[in-house]
Design a protein around this motif. Structure first.
Motif, PDB file in Angstrom:
ATOM      1  N   GLY A 178      34.711  47.159  22.790  1.00  0.00           N
ATOM      2  CA  GLY A 178      33.712  46.445  23.569  1.00  0.00           C
ATOM      3  C   GLY A 178      33.450  47.120  24.893  1.00  0.00           C
ATOM      4  N   ASP A 179      33.196  46.294  25.883  1.00  0.00           N
ATOM      5  CA  ASP A 179      32.948  46.824  27.220  1.00  0.00           C
ATOM      6  C   ASP A 179      34.135  46.530  28.130  1.00  0.00           C
ATOM      7  OD1 ASP A 179      30.796  44.146  28.476  1.00  0.00           O
ATOM      8  OD2 ASP A 179      32.681  44.120  27.356  1.00  0.00           O
ATOM      9  N   ALA A 180      35.318  46.758  27.582  1.00  0.00           N
ATOM     10  CA  ALA A 180      36.534  46.520  28.366  1.00  0.00           C
ATOM     11  C   ALA A 180      36.548  47.332  29.646  1.00  0.00           C
ATOM     12  CB  ALA A 180      37.769  46.845  27.522  1.00  0.00           C
ATOM     13  N   TRP A 181      35.879  48.488  29.601  1.00  0.00           N
ATOM     14  CA  TRP A 181      35.865  49.368  30.771  1.00  0.00           C
ATOM     15  C   TRP A 181      35.194  48.701  31.964  1.00  0.00           C
ATOM     16  CZ3 TRP A 181      30.686  49.532  31.198  1.00  0.00           C
ATOM     17  CH2 TRP A 181      29.940  49.490  30.014  1.00  0.00           C
ATOM     18  N   ALA A 182      34.412  47.652  31.729  1.00  0.00           N
ATOM     19  CA  ALA A 182      33.709  46.964  32.806  1.00  0.00           C
ATOM     20  C   ALA A 182      34.413  45.692  33.266  1.00  0.00           C
ATOM     21  CB  ALA A 182      32.288  46.612  32.376  1.00  0.00           C
ATOM     22  N   LYS A 183      35.485  45.333  32.592  1.00  0.00           N
ATOM     23  CA  LYS A 183      36.138  44.054  32.863  1.00  0.00           C
ATOM     24  C   LYS A 183      37.430  44.234  33.634  1.00  0.00           C
ATOM     25  CE  LYS A 183      34.156  41.946  28.727  1.00  0.00           C
ATOM     26  NZ  LYS A 183      33.030  41.404  29.468  1.00  0.00           N
ATOM     27  N   GLU A 184      37.477  43.643  34.793  1.00  0.00           N
ATOM     28  CA  GLU A 184      38.633  43.762  35.677  1.00  0.00           C
ATOM     29  C   GLU A 184      39.927  43.375  34.972  1.00  0.00           C
ATOM     30  OE1 GLU A 184      38.082  41.490  39.187  1.00  0.00           O
ATOM     31  OE2 GLU A 184      40.083  41.884  39.975  1.00  0.00           O
ATOM     32  N   MET A 185      39.904  42.297  34.201  1.00  0.00           N
ATOM     33  CA  MET A 185      41.127  41.795  33.584  1.00  0.00           C
ATOM     34  C   MET A 185      41.682  42.723  32.513  1.00  0.00           C
ATOM     35  SD  MET A 185      39.803  38.759  31.061  1.00  0.00           S
ATOM     36  CE  MET A 185      39.066  37.835  32.383  1.00  0.00           C
ATOM     37  N   MET A 186      40.880  43.666  32.033  1.00  0.00           N
ATOM     38  CA  MET A 186      41.331  44.592  31.004  1.00  0.00           C
ATOM     39  C   MET A 186      42.040  45.810  31.582  1.00  0.00           C
ATOM     40  SD  MET A 186      40.684  43.315  28.122  1.00  0.00           S
ATOM     41  CE  MET A 186      39.639  42.108  27.287  1.00  0.00           C
ATOM     42  N   HIS A 187      42.087  45.922  32.882  1.00  0.00           N
ATOM     43  CA  HIS A 187      42.705  47.074  33.527  1.00  0.00           C
ATOM     44  C   HIS A 187      44.116  46.717  33.976  1.00  0.00           C
ATOM     45  CE1 HIS A 187      38.524  48.174  33.475  1.00  0.00           C
ATOM     46  NE2 HIS A 187      38.842  49.419  33.839  1.00  0.00           N
ATOM     47  N   ASN A 188      45.062  47.575  33.638  1.00  0.00           N
ATOM     48  CA  ASN A 188      46.463  47.260  33.920  1.00  0.00           C
ATOM     49  C   ASN A 188      47.106  48.130  34.998  1.00  0.00           C
ATOM     50  OD1 ASN A 188      46.395  49.529  32.316  1.00  0.00           O
ATOM     51  ND2 ASN A 188      48.079  48.921  30.987  1.00  0.00           N
ATOM     52  N   HIS A 189      46.385  49.114  35.469  1.00  0.00           N
ATOM     53  CA  HIS A 189      46.894  49.915  36.587  1.00  0.00           C
ATOM     54  C   HIS A 189      45.789  50.024  37.629  1.00  0.00           C
ATOM     55  CE1 HIS A 189      50.559  51.076  34.542  1.00  0.00           C
ATOM     56  NE2 HIS A 189      49.848  51.463  33.497  1.00  0.00           N
ATOM     57  N   TRP A 190      46.163  49.805  38.891  1.00  0.00           N
ATOM     58  CA  TRP A 190      45.198  49.790  39.991  1.00  0.00           C
ATOM     59  C   TRP A 190      45.714  50.586  41.182  1.00  0.00           C
ATOM     60  CZ3 TRP A 190      40.466  47.234  39.928  1.00  0.00           C
ATOM     61  CH2 TRP A 190      40.236  46.401  38.834  1.00  0.00           C
ATOM     62  N   GLY A 191      44.774  51.184  41.879  1.00  0.00           N
ATOM     63  CA  GLY A 191      45.118  51.814  43.139  1.00  0.00           C
ATOM     64  C   GLY A 191      45.098  50.785  44.263  1.00  0.00           C
ATOM     65  N   GLN A 192      45.407  51.243  45.459  1.00  0.00           N
ATOM     66  CA  GLN A 192      45.496  50.342  46.607  1.00  0.00           C
ATOM     67  C   GLN A 192      44.140  50.133  47.277  1.00  0.00           C
ATOM     68  OE1 GLN A 192      46.121  53.528  46.738  1.00  0.00           O
ATOM     69  NE2 GLN A 192      45.047  54.192  48.596  1.00  0.00           N
ATOM     70  N   GLY A 193      43.168  50.970  46.939  1.00  0.00           N
ATOM     71  CA  GLY A 193      41.833  50.833  47.489  1.00  0.00           C
ATOM     72  C   GLY A 193      41.572  51.746  48.670  1.00  0.00           C
ATOM     73  N   THR A 194      40.305  52.096  48.837  1.00  0.00           N
ATOM     74  CA  THR A 194      39.873  52.893  49.976  1.00  0.00           C
ATOM     75  C   THR A 194      38.584  52.281  50.517  1.00  0.00           C
ATOM     76  OG1 THR A 194      39.387  55.145  50.755  1.00  0.00           O
ATOM     77  CG2 THR A 194      38.568  54.572  48.570  1.00  0.00           C
ATOM     78  N   GLN A 195      38.505  52.153  51.834  1.00  0.00           N
ATOM     79  CA  GLN A 195      37.382  51.483  52.464  1.00  0.00           C
ATOM     80  C   GLN A 195      36.190  52.424  52.583  1.00  0.00           C
ATOM     81  OE1 GLN A 195      37.056  48.152  53.785  1.00  0.00           O
ATOM     82  NE2 GLN A 195      34.912  48.792  53.952  1.00  0.00           N
ATOM     83  N   VAL A 196      35.042  51.938  52.165  1.00  0.00           N
ATOM     84  CA  VAL A 196      33.776  52.633  52.367  1.00  0.00           C
ATOM     85  C   VAL A 196      32.890  51.730  53.219  1.00  0.00           C
ATOM     86  CG1 VAL A 196      31.677  53.488  51.267  1.00  0.00           C
ATOM     87  CG2 VAL A 196      33.910  53.950  50.226  1.00  0.00           C
ATOM     88  N   THR A 197      32.429  52.252  54.341  1.00  0.00           N
ATOM     89  CA  THR A 197      31.563  51.488  55.230  1.00  0.00           C
ATOM     90  C   THR A 197      30.289  52.287  55.467  1.00  0.00           C
ATOM     91  OG1 THR A 197      33.472  50.512  56.346  1.00  0.00           O
ATOM     92  CG2 THR A 197      31.348  50.362  57.468  1.00  0.00           C
ATOM     93  N   VAL A 198      29.159  51.658  55.170  1.00  0.00           N
ATOM     94  CA  VAL A 198      27.860  52.296  55.345  1.00  0.00           C
ATOM     95  C   VAL A 198      27.136  51.570  56.465  1.00  0.00           C
ATOM     96  CG1 VAL A 198      25.733  53.021  54.239  1.00  0.00           C
ATOM     97  CG2 VAL A 198      27.831  52.821  52.882  1.00  0.00           C
ATOM     98  N   SER A 199      26.852  52.292  57.529  1.00  0.00           N
ATOM     99  CA  SER A 199      26.194  51.683  58.685  1.00  0.00           C
ATOM    100  C   SER A 199      24.684  51.839  58.568  1.00  0.00           C
ATOM    101  CB  SER A 199      26.698  52.334  59.968  1.00  0.00           C
ATOM    102  OG  SER A 199      26.350  53.705  59.993  1.00  0.00           O
ATOM    103  N   SER A 200      23.982  50.833  59.074  1.00  0.00           N
ATOM    104  CA  SER A 200      22.512  50.865  59.004  1.00  0.00           C
ATOM    105  C   SER A 200      21.912  51.471  60.259  1.00  0.00           C
ATOM    106  CB  SER A 200      21.989  49.440  58.812  1.00  0.00           C
ATOM    107  OG  SER A 200      22.441  48.605  59.857  1.00  0.00           O
TER     108      SER A 200
END
Length: 126
Positions: free
Chosen positions: A104-126
């Motif tokens: 299916g479209d498991a690649w689009a579903k958060e709950m189907m993912h079992n390993h995650w990174g800590q995240g990186t902030q992206v800020t776009v100023s206007s």
């Protein structure tokens, strides 16, 4: 233990570009696809883009089509997200994740993912 580490976030002006990287370490694990999700302040985490690890097939959210490009380097166990023509509404914490699910479209579903990174902030100023 599997680790996903994102980098490349930062502050950029409206219309600018950034490339995010996600380095995977910790040994072999079951992985059908990897992807990028993002979470803006006060909003739920949402799918951005995904790539199947072996074949390299790509998928994009409508908000990313035509502006973002997902890719991977299997030899370096690294995934990338090239983001062009960034907009203030792209401001979010961007996470990389992997899923072993190949239907299916498991690649689009958060709950189907079992390993995650800590995240990186992206800020776009206007």
């Amino acid at each position: 233990q599997v680790q996903l580490v994102e980098s490349g976030g930062g502050l950029v002006q409206d219309g600018g570009s950034l490339t995010l990287s996600c380095v995977v370490s910790g040994g072999a694990f079951s992985r059908y696809a990897m992807g990028w999700f993002r979470q803006a302040p006060g909003k739920d985490r949402e799918f951005v883009a995904a790539i199947t690890w072996v074949s390299g097939r790509t998928y994009y959210a409508d908000s990313a089509k035509g502006r973002f490009t997902i890719s991977r380097d299997n030899t370096k166990n690294t995934m990338f997200l090239q983001m062009n023509t960034l907009k203030p509404e792209d401001t979010a914490v961007y996470y990389c994740a992997s899923t072993p699910v190949a239907y299916g479209d498991a690649w689009a579903k958060e709950m189907m993912h079992n390993h995650w990174g800590q995240g990186t902030q992206v800020t776009v100023s206007s």
